[in-house]
Design a protein around this motif. Structure first.
Motif, mmCIF file in Angstrom:
data_model
loop_
_atom_site.group_PDB
_atom_site.id
_atom_site.type_symbol
_atom_site.label_atom_id
_atom_site.label_comp_id
_atom_site.label_asym_id
_atom_site.label_seq_id
_atom_site.Cartn_x
_atom_site.Cartn_y
_atom_site.Cartn_z
ATOM 1 N N GLY A 1 0.789 -1.215 0.000
ATOM 2 C CA GLY A 1 0.000 0.000 0.000
ATOM 3 C C GLY A 1 0.822 1.266 0.000
ATOM 4 N N MET A 2 2.132 1.143 -0.283
ATOM 5 C CA MET A 2 3.034 2.305 -0.283
ATOM 6 C C MET A 2 3.316 2.745 -1.715
ATOM 7 S SD MET A 2 5.702 1.202 2.713
ATOM 8 C CE MET A 2 5.147 1.011 4.415
ATOM 9 N N ASP A 3 2.313 3.282 -2.362
ATOM 10 C CA ASP A 3 2.445 3.586 -3.780
ATOM 11 C C ASP A 3 3.248 4.849 -4.070
ATOM 12 O OD1 ASP A 3 1.079 1.447 -5.279
ATOM 13 O OD2 ASP A 3 -0.627 2.009 -4.045
ATOM 14 N N HIS A 4 3.402 5.760 -3.113
ATOM 15 C CA HIS A 4 4.329 6.873 -3.314
ATOM 16 C C HIS A 4 5.739 6.321 -3.536
ATOM 17 C CE1 HIS A 4 1.127 9.061 -1.030
ATOM 18 N NE2 HIS A 4 1.445 10.053 -1.863
ATOM 19 N N ILE A 5 6.132 5.399 -2.673
ATOM 20 C CA ILE A 5 7.469 4.813 -2.758
ATOM 21 C C ILE A 5 7.595 3.919 -3.987
ATOM 22 C CG2 ILE A 5 9.134 3.318 -1.585
ATOM 23 C CD1 ILE A 5 8.651 6.097 -0.318
ATOM 24 N N ALA A 6 6.535 3.179 -4.283
ATOM 25 C CA ALA A 6 6.565 2.259 -5.421
ATOM 26 C C ALA A 6 6.810 2.993 -6.729
ATOM 27 C CB ALA A 6 5.250 1.474 -5.489
ATOM 28 N N VAL A 7 6.069 4.068 -6.943
ATOM 29 C CA VAL A 7 6.194 4.782 -8.216
ATOM 30 C C VAL A 7 7.479 5.611 -8.257
ATOM 31 C CG1 VAL A 7 4.891 6.849 -7.558
ATOM 32 C CG2 VAL A 7 4.928 6.129 -9.931
ATOM 33 N N ALA A 8 7.880 6.177 -7.122
ATOM 34 C CA ALA A 8 9.129 6.937 -7.092
ATOM 35 C C ALA A 8 10.329 6.030 -7.334
ATOM 36 C CB ALA A 8 9.273 7.654 -5.747
ATOM 37 N N GLY A 9 10.211 4.765 -6.949
ATOM 38 C CA GLY A 9 11.285 3.813 -7.224
ATOM 39 C C GLY A 9 11.380 3.446 -8.688
ATOM 40 N N LEU A 10 10.239 3.393 -9.365
ATOM 41 C CA LEU A 10 10.227 2.958 -10.763
ATOM 42 C C LEU A 10 10.577 4.061 -11.752
ATOM 43 C CD1 LEU A 10 7.085 0.628 -10.889
ATOM 44 C CD2 LEU A 10 9.501 -0.036 -10.841
ATOM 45 N N SER B 1 4.916 19.236 -15.566
ATOM 46 C CA SER B 1 4.008 18.845 -14.482
ATOM 47 C C SER B 1 2.805 19.773 -14.362
ATOM 48 C CB SER B 1 4.763 18.790 -13.148
ATOM 49 O OG SER B 1 5.347 20.047 -12.849
ATOM 50 N N THR B 2 2.981 21.055 -14.674
ATOM 51 C CA THR B 2 1.861 21.990 -14.580
ATOM 52 C C THR B 2 0.862 21.808 -15.714
ATOM 53 O OG1 THR B 2 3.111 23.678 -15.811
ATOM 54 C CG2 THR B 2 3.255 23.723 -13.399
ATOM 55 N N LYS B 3 1.274 21.083 -16.746
ATOM 56 C CA LYS B 3 0.397 20.852 -17.896
ATOM 57 C C LYS B 3 -0.315 19.501 -17.819
ATOM 58 C CE LYS B 3 3.266 23.632 -21.018
ATOM 59 N NZ LYS B 3 4.079 23.625 -22.265
ATOM 60 N N TYR B 4 0.006 18.714 -16.809
ATOM 61 C CA TYR B 4 -0.622 17.391 -16.680
ATOM 62 C C TYR B 4 -2.095 17.572 -16.320
ATOM 63 C CZ TYR B 4 -0.993 12.397 -15.805
ATOM 64 O OH TYR B 4 -1.342 11.062 -15.870
ATOM 65 N N SER B 5 -2.971 17.012 -17.130
ATOM 66 C CA SER B 5 -4.398 17.345 -17.014
ATOM 67 C C SER B 5 -5.242 16.326 -16.259
ATOM 68 C CB SER B 5 -4.994 17.524 -18.415
ATOM 69 O OG SER B 5 -4.855 16.326 -19.175
ATOM 70 N N LEU B 6 -4.703 15.142 -15.982
ATOM 71 C CA LEU B 6 -5.503 14.091 -15.361
ATOM 72 C C LEU B 6 -5.329 14.076 -13.840
ATOM 73 C CD1 LEU B 6 -4.754 11.275 -17.956
ATOM 74 C CD2 LEU B 6 -6.798 12.709 -17.820
ATOM 75 N N LEU B 7 -6.318 13.507 -13.159
ATOM 76 C CA LEU B 7 -6.314 13.531 -11.698
ATOM 77 C C LEU B 7 -5.229 12.666 -11.074
ATOM 78 C CD1 LEU B 7 -10.164 13.391 -10.967
ATOM 79 C CD2 LEU B 7 -8.653 15.387 -10.818
ATOM 80 N N HIS C 1 8.155 14.446 -13.898
ATOM 81 C CA HIS C 1 8.702 15.696 -13.383
ATOM 82 C C HIS C 1 8.054 16.083 -12.049
ATOM 83 C CE1 HIS C 1 10.528 15.801 -17.238
ATOM 84 N NE2 HIS C 1 9.454 16.183 -17.896
ATOM 85 N N GLY C 2 6.740 15.986 -11.983
ATOM 86 C CA GLY C 2 6.049 16.363 -10.762
ATOM 87 C C GLY C 2 6.440 15.499 -9.584
ATOM 88 N N ILE C 3 6.645 14.202 -9.848
ATOM 89 C CA ILE C 3 6.978 13.263 -8.776
ATOM 90 C C ILE C 3 8.436 13.397 -8.344
ATOM 91 C CG2 ILE C 3 7.252 10.804 -8.230
ATOM 92 C CD1 ILE C 3 4.748 10.326 -10.020
ATOM 93 N N LEU C 4 9.374 13.356 -9.293
ATOM 94 C CA LEU C 4 10.793 13.344 -8.934
ATOM 95 C C LEU C 4 11.335 14.720 -8.579
ATOM 96 C CD1 LEU C 4 12.366 10.698 -11.347
ATOM 97 C CD2 LEU C 4 11.405 10.417 -9.065
#
Length: 257
Positions: A90-99, A166-172, A178-181
């Motif tokens: 359930g740690m998807d912040h870490i999961a996606v930041a790792g990938l 990241s400021t142009k990303y339109s989906l929820l 860029h926004g994540i890293l």
């Protein structure tokens, strides 16, 4: 085989692309649901459906039987395995930041192996995919039109979603490199399973690219005794996160007390 533009258009509209290792029947059902719901089809709908693709039963064989043996991807096999484990906890912040670094690093390595320019991620992935298209056409590799559609679909996904500003990303869902890293996105902006699904799908896409030149199947690996054991482990992690409020999200949710 015909091109798969009838899949690519609805998928790209909702921030997705034509993934490898998924049956045509499943892709067809997803495209039909997106078209049926139109603007009513959101990221929660996509997350619900992608959960069936990136389940413990499907990911475990990839973790133990595929990622370690794929050129360029195998260099990141431990990071990928840790990210998958984090997802099931359930740690998807870490999961996606790792990938995210894996996607970029493996992409660069594959580009270097093909002598393709990769100065920036956006143009780099387009260059890599276009080089694969040229090779598939020239050598008549596999289901040519299907592969061409996959490559075009991923180019659009990388340019309009994964690597757009990241400021142009339109989906929820905010599955944006860029926004994540760069830290532009905070706790509340991302960290859902859908972020992991999109990231691991990009890793799978790079696996498919590597398979064009390696002696590796372009189909998903079968379950093995080792992967079956890993499935049990993943299921235990899911249960732990659910039953013992293990996920940090719940620690800070006062309404859950």
């Amino acid at each position: 085989m015909p091109r798969l533009d009838h899949f690519a258009k609805p998928f790209n509209r909702v921030g997705w692309f034509i993934p490898p290792y998924v049956s045509m029947g499943f892709l067809s059902s997803l495209a039909q649901e997106i078209n049926r719901k139109g603007d009513g089809f959101g990221q929660h709908d996509l997350e619900r459906i992608l959960a069936h693709i990136y389940s413990p039963e499907n990911l475990a064989p990839m973790v133990v039987e595929r990622y370690p043996i794929v050129p360029c991807i195998g260099d990141y096999k431990i990071i990928i395995a840790e990210s998958v484990q984090a997802h099931f906890l359930g740690m998807d912040h870490i999961a996606v930041a790792g990938l995210m670094p894996v996607i970029e690093g493996a992409g660069k390595k594959l580009a270097e192996s093909r002598k393709v320019g990769f100065k920036g991620a956006t143009s780099g992935f387009a260059n890599l995919a276009n080089d694969c298209k040229d090779e598939v056409l020239a050598k008549n590799i596999g289901a040519v039109d299907e592969i061409l559609s996959m490559m075009d679909s991923f180019i659009e996904f990388s340019e309009k979603h994964l690597y757009i500003g990241s400021t142009k990303y339109s989906l929820l869902d905010k599955t944006n490199r860029h926004g994540i890293l760069h830290g532009a996105y905070t706790d509340l902006d991302y960290g859902r399973p859908i972020n992991f699904y999109k990231a691991i799908a990009a890793v799978d896409f790079l696996c498919f690219i590597a398979s064009l030149r390696a002696s590796i199947s372009s189909f998903a690996p079968n379950a093995t005794e080792r992967s079956d054991l890993l499935v049990k482990h993943y299921r235990m992690l899911v249960a732990a996160a659910k039953n013992f409020h293990f996920t940090p999200t719940k620690w800070f949710d006062t309404s859950a007390k």
